[in-house]
Design a protein around this motif. Structure first.
Motif, PDB file in Angstrom:
ATOM      1  N   ILE A   1       7.104  22.913  -9.419  1.00  0.00           N
ATOM      2  CA  ILE A   1       7.341  21.959  -8.491  1.00  0.00           C
ATOM      3  C   ILE A   1       6.811  20.662  -8.479  1.00  0.00           C
ATOM      4  O   ILE A   1       7.277  20.228  -8.412  1.00  0.00           O
ATOM      5  N   VAL A   2       5.164  20.824  -8.979  1.00  0.00           N
ATOM      6  CA  VAL A   2       5.264  19.281  -9.422  1.00  0.00           C
ATOM      7  C   VAL A   2       5.112  18.893 -10.573  1.00  0.00           C
ATOM      8  O   VAL A   2       5.200  17.678 -10.409  1.00  0.00           O
ATOM      9  N   ALA A   3       5.651  19.896 -11.070  1.00  0.00           N
ATOM     10  CA  ALA A   3       5.736  19.228 -12.770  1.00  0.00           C
ATOM     11  C   ALA A   3       7.436  18.107 -11.719  1.00  0.00           C
ATOM     12  O   ALA A   3       7.981  17.096 -12.088  1.00  0.00           O
ATOM     13  N   GLY A   4       8.514  18.945 -11.124  1.00  0.00           N
ATOM     14  CA  GLY A   4       9.971  18.592 -10.300  1.00  0.00           C
ATOM     15  C   GLY A   4       9.761  17.070  -9.599  1.00  0.00           C
ATOM     16  O   GLY A   4      10.016  16.272  -9.872  1.00  0.00           O
ATOM     17  N   ILE A   5       8.200  17.529  -8.787  1.00  0.00           N
ATOM     18  CA  ILE A   5       8.059  15.858  -7.993  1.00  0.00           C
ATOM     19  C   ILE A   5       7.293  15.203  -8.916  1.00  0.00           C
ATOM     20  O   ILE A   5       7.976  13.747  -8.545  1.00  0.00           O
ATOM     21  N   ALA A   6       6.939  15.410 -10.256  1.00  0.00           N
ATOM     22  CA  ALA A   6       6.361  14.004 -11.289  1.00  0.00           C
ATOM     23  C   ALA A   6       7.557  13.515 -11.797  1.00  0.00           C
ATOM     24  O   ALA A   6       7.708  12.602 -11.952  1.00  0.00           O
ATOM     25  N   THR A   7       8.642  14.473 -11.867  1.00  0.00           N
ATOM     26  CA  THR A   7       9.476  14.077 -12.676  1.00  0.00           C
ATOM     27  C   THR A   7      10.457  13.033 -11.470  1.00  0.00           C
ATOM     28  O   THR A   7      10.919  12.400 -12.303  1.00  0.00           O
ATOM     29  N   ALA A   8      10.543  14.095 -10.192  1.00  0.00           N
ATOM     30  CA  ALA A   8      11.310  12.500  -9.093  1.00  0.00           C
ATOM     31  C   ALA A   8      10.777  11.067  -9.014  1.00  0.00           C
ATOM     32  O   ALA A   8      11.445  10.271  -9.636  1.00  0.00           O
TER      33      ALA A   8
ATOM     34  N   SER B   1       9.060   9.502 -11.503  1.00  0.00           N
ATOM     35  CA  SER B   1       9.144   9.134 -12.875  1.00  0.00           C
ATOM     36  C   SER B   1      10.571   8.478 -12.846  1.00  0.00           C
ATOM     37  O   SER B   1      10.886   7.002 -13.180  1.00  0.00           O
ATOM     38  N   TYR B   2      11.812   9.354 -12.188  1.00  0.00           N
ATOM     39  CA  TYR B   2      12.801   8.340 -12.142  1.00  0.00           C
ATOM     40  C   TYR B   2      12.638   7.264 -10.906  1.00  0.00           C
ATOM     41  O   TYR B   2      13.042   6.034 -10.833  1.00  0.00           O
ATOM     42  N   LEU B   3      11.521   7.244  -9.577  1.00  0.00           N
ATOM     43  CA  LEU B   3      12.083   6.193  -9.312  1.00  0.00           C
ATOM     44  C   LEU B   3      11.672   4.625  -9.562  1.00  0.00           C
ATOM     45  O   LEU B   3      12.297   4.165  -9.748  1.00  0.00           O
ATOM     46  N   ALA B   4      10.383   4.995 -10.439  1.00  0.00           N
ATOM     47  CA  ALA B   4       9.803   4.188 -11.333  1.00  0.00           C
ATOM     48  C   ALA B   4      10.697   4.220 -12.180  1.00  0.00           C
ATOM     49  O   ALA B   4      10.892   2.452 -12.585  1.00  0.00           O
ATOM     50  N   LEU B   5      11.579   4.442 -12.874  1.00  0.00           N
ATOM     51  CA  LEU B   5      12.067   3.864 -13.440  1.00  0.00           C
ATOM     52  C   LEU B   5      13.299   2.962 -13.566  1.00  0.00           C
ATOM     53  O   LEU B   5      13.236   1.829 -13.430  1.00  0.00           O
ATOM     54  N   TYR B   6      13.993   3.349 -11.839  1.00  0.00           N
ATOM     55  CA  TYR B   6      14.519   2.361 -10.954  1.00  0.00           C
ATOM     56  C   TYR B   6      14.118   1.261 -10.590  1.00  0.00           C
ATOM     57  O   TYR B   6      14.997   0.441 -10.312  1.00  0.00           O
ATOM     58  N   SER B   7      12.845   1.438 -10.332  1.00  0.00           N
ATOM     59  CA  SER B   7      12.030   0.369  -9.524  1.00  0.00           C
ATOM     60  C   SER B   7      12.221  -0.693 -10.763  1.00  0.00           C
ATOM     61  O   SER B   7      10.958  -1.925 -10.186  1.00  0.00           O
TER      62      SER B   7
ATOM     63  N   ILE C   1       0.890  -1.340   0.027  1.00  0.00           N
ATOM     64  CA  ILE C   1      -0.241  -0.288   0.119  1.00  0.00           C
ATOM     65  C   ILE C   1       0.900   1.271  -0.071  1.00  0.00           C
ATOM     66  O   ILE C   1       0.678   2.221  -0.551  1.00  0.00           O
ATOM     67  N   LEU C   2       2.249   1.182  -0.243  1.00  0.00           N
ATOM     68  CA  LEU C   2       2.831   2.077   0.471  1.00  0.00           C
ATOM     69  C   LEU C   2       3.456   2.790  -1.066  1.00  0.00           C
ATOM     70  O   LEU C   2       2.822   3.655  -1.168  1.00  0.00           O
ATOM     71  N   SER C   3       3.849   1.864  -1.237  1.00  0.00           N
ATOM     72  CA  SER C   3       4.203   1.691  -3.100  1.00  0.00           C
ATOM     73  C   SER C   3       2.731   2.530  -3.608  1.00  0.00           C
ATOM     74  O   SER C   3       2.468   3.830  -4.869  1.00  0.00           O
ATOM     75  N   TRP C   4       1.280   2.242  -3.097  1.00  0.00           N
ATOM     76  CA  TRP C   4       0.455   2.802  -4.064  1.00  0.00           C
ATOM     77  C   TRP C   4       0.281   4.378  -4.022  1.00  0.00           C
ATOM     78  O   TRP C   4      -0.154   5.209  -4.500  1.00  0.00           O
ATOM     79  N   LEU C   5       0.395   4.520  -2.969  1.00  0.00           N
ATOM     80  CA  LEU C   5       0.149   6.146  -2.023  1.00  0.00           C
ATOM     81  C   LEU C   5       1.695   6.984  -2.919  1.00  0.00           C
ATOM     82  O   LEU C   5       1.244   8.146  -2.663  1.00  0.00           O
ATOM     83  N   VAL C   6       3.188   6.266  -3.093  1.00  0.00           N
ATOM     84  CA  VAL C   6       3.881   6.904  -3.715  1.00  0.00           C
ATOM     85  C   VAL C   6       3.619   7.082  -4.913  1.00  0.00           C
ATOM     86  O   VAL C   6       3.249   8.364  -5.893  1.00  0.00           O
ATOM     87  N   THR C   7       2.391   6.006  -5.518  1.00  0.00           N
ATOM     88  CA  THR C   7       2.323   5.947  -6.622  1.00  0.00           C
ATOM     89  C   THR C   7       1.197   7.264  -7.805  1.00  0.00           C
ATOM     90  O   THR C   7       1.266   7.717  -7.870  1.00  0.00           O
TER      91      THR C   7
END
Length: 474
Positions: A388-395, A397-403, A40-46
């Motif tokens: 700022i919102v786009a920065g959060i979205a980009t961060a 996206s990079y986390l999703a790439l890594y995972s 569920i933590l992944s859900w909250l992040v996503t």
């Protein structure tokens, strides 16, 4: 002539949510059970990342004056190469995603008819389903599109039902026993399922395509996109967690038809079989529409010169049959190359690769927001909030790439580099087309591409519609 009646913000919000509640969730309970309820933590992040992406895409859609969706957005900052690579990776992502949807349907068919296929048989059944849904589109998409619009409720109805009435069968001890079966840390658990949860939200960018059909789009499109994304997130999170409290973790992990399993437990096996049948039909209906859509994505890009001309060829019904056959051959190869003894592992491989290739246009679109806002004369305060919102979205996206894992990153990187190699062939055609359209020598256009590119930019200040030219030098 009477004015065309436009959608309300509530109608567009509902449409946005329904667009996202598709076949992406069908196998999710099994995949999340591999991590446990702590996923569920992944859900909250996503959910947070998807909301940021949704808002940023809504802003891109409101500010951009170029056609072509994400490719048009990327062109403002990255030029024609950015437009091309965005369309290329997006089309590739859809191509891969359809193979994953086909595998999902095969998994449900196995359980529905109580048959056990080996890895090769699963691969061949997956390919057969892709061939059938491709050939069914040769006469045009008018009928298959209507079929998909109906069959998608075969997914939506069971998901909504289990999210609401499923609580009557929820057992907290079952949920607690499957909370963290592998003793993962909170940080590890939060990142473990980011890629698979993002899979359920892929397509959120398409929610911005209906801006012209809603009243007061400047205000209502962001509201509808955020509301629809949030609504889909709630249903996803609630349904998968309710299921984790009805079916024990071990049974979920080993299931290839988790929604059929949970309805059999809630009611009886006959109801479980009915739900599995509905979900198989939903996956097939989804494939019917998406197989045609993928070919159209490649065709529209070929029409504008970004893809090779062979993808633009169509029959008298407007169906790009040659393109569909080429793409089907690629999907056939993918189905064979990803064969695994475990259907779930093959699904993982394809989903992770689809996510990686889809994140390329996401990241390029986020990066272009600063340019878009600058040339649109957006007030600094409002621009800063969006950035700022786009920065959060980009961060995110990079986390999703890594995972997504090393294999998906490597294959996705190779596929993207191949795309840039192909652009070398495509760009020569773009130069010829540009020279022809502007009635200037090809050498002049080529020189502009090398020395300095003249990029027409819409002057959006004060609602102006004329163009100005921005000189860009290396």
């Amino acid at each position: 002539m009477p004015a065309i009646k436009k959608m309300s913000v509530v109608q567009l919000t509902m449409l946005t949510a329904v667009n996202m509640l598709g076949s992406g969730i069908v196998l999710l309970p099994t995949k999340l059970a591999e991590v446990g309820g702590i996923s569920i933590l992944s859900w909250l992040v996503t959910a947070t990342g998807s909301l940021a992406l949704a808002y940023a895409f809504a802003r891109c859609g409101m500010l951009s004056r170029k056609t072509g969706g994400m490719g048009g957005y990327a062109e403002y900052t990255f030029g024609k190469a950015g437009n091309y690579i965005t369309n290329y990776t997006y089309g590739l992502s859809l191509l891969i995603a359809n193979v994953a949807i086909s595998i999902t349907a095969v998994g449900y068919i196995q359980t529905l008819f109580d048959i056990k296929l080996d890895s090769l048989q699963v691969g061949l059944a997956t390919i057969a389903l892709l061939w059938i849904t491709t050939f069914a589109n040769f006469g045009g998409a008018s009928i298959t599109g209507k079929i998909g619009a109906v069959t998608v409720w075969g997914v939506i109805a069971p998901v909504v039902l289990v999210s609401t009435i499923g609580w009557f069968w929820f057992d907290s001890s079952t949920y607690a026993a499957g909370w963290n079966p592998h003793d993962r840390s909170w940080f590890d658990a939060a990142g473990a399922s980011v890629a698979i949860t993002l899979w359920a939200f892929l397509g959120l960018e398409s929610a911005c395509a209906n801006g012209d059909a809603v009243e007061n789009p400047e205000k209502n499109v962001p509201i509808a996109v955020l509301g629809g994304t949030l609504g889909a997130a709630v249903i996803y999170i609630v349904s998968t967690n309710v299921i984790a409290g009805i079916v024990d973790n071990a049974a979920l992990v080993s299931s290839t038809a988790p929604f059929g399993l949970v309805f059999a437990k809630m009611f009886n096996p006959a109801i479980g079989n009915l739900v599995m049948g509905l979900m198989v039909l939903a996956c097939i209906g989804s494939l019917l529409g998406w197989q045609f859509t993928v070919a159209q994505v490649f065709k529209s890009s070929a029409d504008t010169g970004y893809f090779l001309p062979i993808f633009a060829k169509a029959n008298k019904h407007g169906v790009p049959i040659i393109s569909m056959l080429i793409l089907l051959a690629i999907q056939t190869a993918l189905g064979l190359l990803t064969i695994s003894p475990d259907l779930s592992k093959q699904f993982d491989t394809l989903v992770n690769l689809a996510v990686v290739t889809n994140l390329v246009p996401y990241i390029l679109s986020m990066a272009t927001l600063m340019t878009l806002q600058s040339i649109s004369n957006v007030p600094p305060g409002k621009a800063m909030i969006t950035n700022i919102v786009a920065g959060i979205a980009t961060a995110y996206s990079y986390l999703a790439l890594y995972s997504s894992g090393a294999q998906a990153l490597m294959l996705g990187g190779v596929a993207t580099i191949v795309g840039y190699t192909l652009f070398g062939f495509v760009n020569t055609r773009l130069i010829r087309l540009e020279a022809l359209n502007n009635s200037v020598p090809t050498q002049t256009v080529a020189a502009q591409h090398i020395v300095g590119q003249l990029i027409p930019v819409n002057d959006l200040s004060a609602g102006a519609t004329h163009n100005r030219t921005l000189e860009v030098t290396p």
